[in-house]
Design an enzyme around this catalytic site. Structure first.
Site, short mmCIF file in Angstrom:
data_model
loop_
_atom_site.label_atom_id
_atom_site.label_comp_id
_atom_site.label_asym_id
_atom_site.label_seq_id
_atom_site.Cartn_x
_atom_site.Cartn_y
_atom_site.Cartn_z
N SER A 146 0.75 -1.26 0.07
CA SER A 146 -0.15 0.05 -0.06
C SER A 146 0.83 1.12 -0.07
CB SER A 146 -0.90 -0.01 1.35
OG SER A 146 -1.52 1.22 1.29
N TYR A 159 -2.39 -0.61 10.29
CA TYR A 159 -2.42 -1.03 8.84
C TYR A 159 -0.98 -0.68 8.27
CZ TYR A 159 -3.93 -1.13 4.09
OH TYR A 159 -3.86 -1.22 2.57
#
Ligand SMILES: NC(=O)c1ccc[n+]([C@@H]2O[C@H](COP(=O)([O-])OP(=O)(O)OC[C@H]3O[C@@H](n4cnc5c(N)ncnc54)[C@H](O)[C@@H]3O)[C@@H](O)[C@H]2O)c1
Length: 271
Positions: A146, A159
């Site tokens: 990501s 995350y």
């Protein structure tokens, strides 16, 4: 991509489903793995035979070592080898540091970080065995990471931290596995604003970020969407096809390993 065998985790939805469809369209034999076994089966059924190549679905929990071992064995049984492992299964829980509980932190970390380690572990074993039997082609392990693995993410640290860790794993695995012809790279997509991770009305990020007060002055989820679009030089969210193209590039090129490839419309620029 013809006659290449590819595992994609998280293949029941979002980027994983798109990768399964995209690799099948390129002629690969695809194993669709997901905790949502029924969803994985449905994706496999819908692409199997469509391009003259097989696709199989399997229920897999990437946090469970024996489940990951079974997944890899299934691909080797079905297709005779494992050439590409794409670790795409991922979860996100947003929240500020003071109120976030350890159970949620452990859950996010186990899927996004430990899950990638387990997929790489069993993929590397299979690929090294194939190499030892005299096969000379290159193999690939790809983590769908990501942009939050390259730059911190406010009120989204569980995350982001796990994704940063994923880049450390990618670089370390790349160093260890290069001599066996195994390339290891990450793709760091920008925000898939149209996918369920963002747009699910109850659990999606637009809703979570509203509740966490992450965007100052935002009064609706549309305000949040406009804010995120305004951060991208190319003016739009990431699309599934952007990531599929990046993954095909990483497999087809023969001279990159240990890289983290941003696919962010210019939102992240490497130094
Ligand atoms: N959506 C985004 O904006 C975005 C941006 C950058 C990176 N990513 C990354 O892309 C990947 C896919 O995200 P997505 O948006 O397509 O999400 P998604 O929710 O649409 O798909 C994730 C899939 O992973 C599966 N999954 C969850 N836990 C699992 C487990 N323990 N074992 C096996 N499967 C499991 C889910 O069932 C689901 O099908 C993730 O790694 C995510 O971090 C997403």
């Amino acid at each position: 991509m013809k006659h290449r065998s590819v595992i994609i985790t998280g293949a029941a939805s979002g980027f994983g489903e798109g990768l399964a469809r995209g690799f099948a369209a390129q002629g690969a034999s695809v194993l669709c793995a997901d905790m949502n076994g029924r969803g994985a089966d449905e994706v496999a059924r819908s692409i199997g035979g469509l391009y003259g190549t097989p696709a199989v679905g399997i229920a897999t929990d990437v946090t469970d070592e024996s489940s990951v071992e079974t997944m890899v064995a299934r691909a080797v049984d079905a297709y005779g080898s494992l050439d590409v492992m794409i670790s795409c299964a991922g979860v996100l829980m947003a929240g500020g540091v003071e109120d976030f509980n350890k159970k949620d932190f452990d859950f996010v970390t186990s899927v996004n970080y430990t899950g990638f380690f387990l997929c790489a572990k069993y993929a590397a074993r299979a690929m090294k065995r194939q190499r030892a039997s005299g096969r000379k082609e290159l193999y690939d392990i790809i983590q769908i990471n990501s942009k939050s693995g390259l730059s911190g993410s406010k009120a989204n640290f569980a995350y982001s931290g796990g994704k940063f860790g994923g880049i450390g794993l990618v670089q370390s695995f790349a160093l260890e596995l290069a001599e066996y012809g195994i390339k290891v790279n990450a793709i760091c997509p920008g925000n898939l604003l149209d996918g369920p991770l963002w747009s699910d009305p109850e659990k999606g990020l637009f809703r979570q970020y509203m509740d966490a007060g992450k965007v100052k002055g935002a009064r609706t989820v549309d305000d949040i969407r406009r804010y995120y679009e305004s951060l991208v030089p190319l003016g739009r969210g990431c699309r599934i096809e952007d990531v599929v193209l990046a993954a095909i590039y990483l497999v087809e090129q023969e001279y990159e390993t240990g890289q983290a490839l941003p696919v962010t419309g210019g939102q992240i620029m490497l130094r």
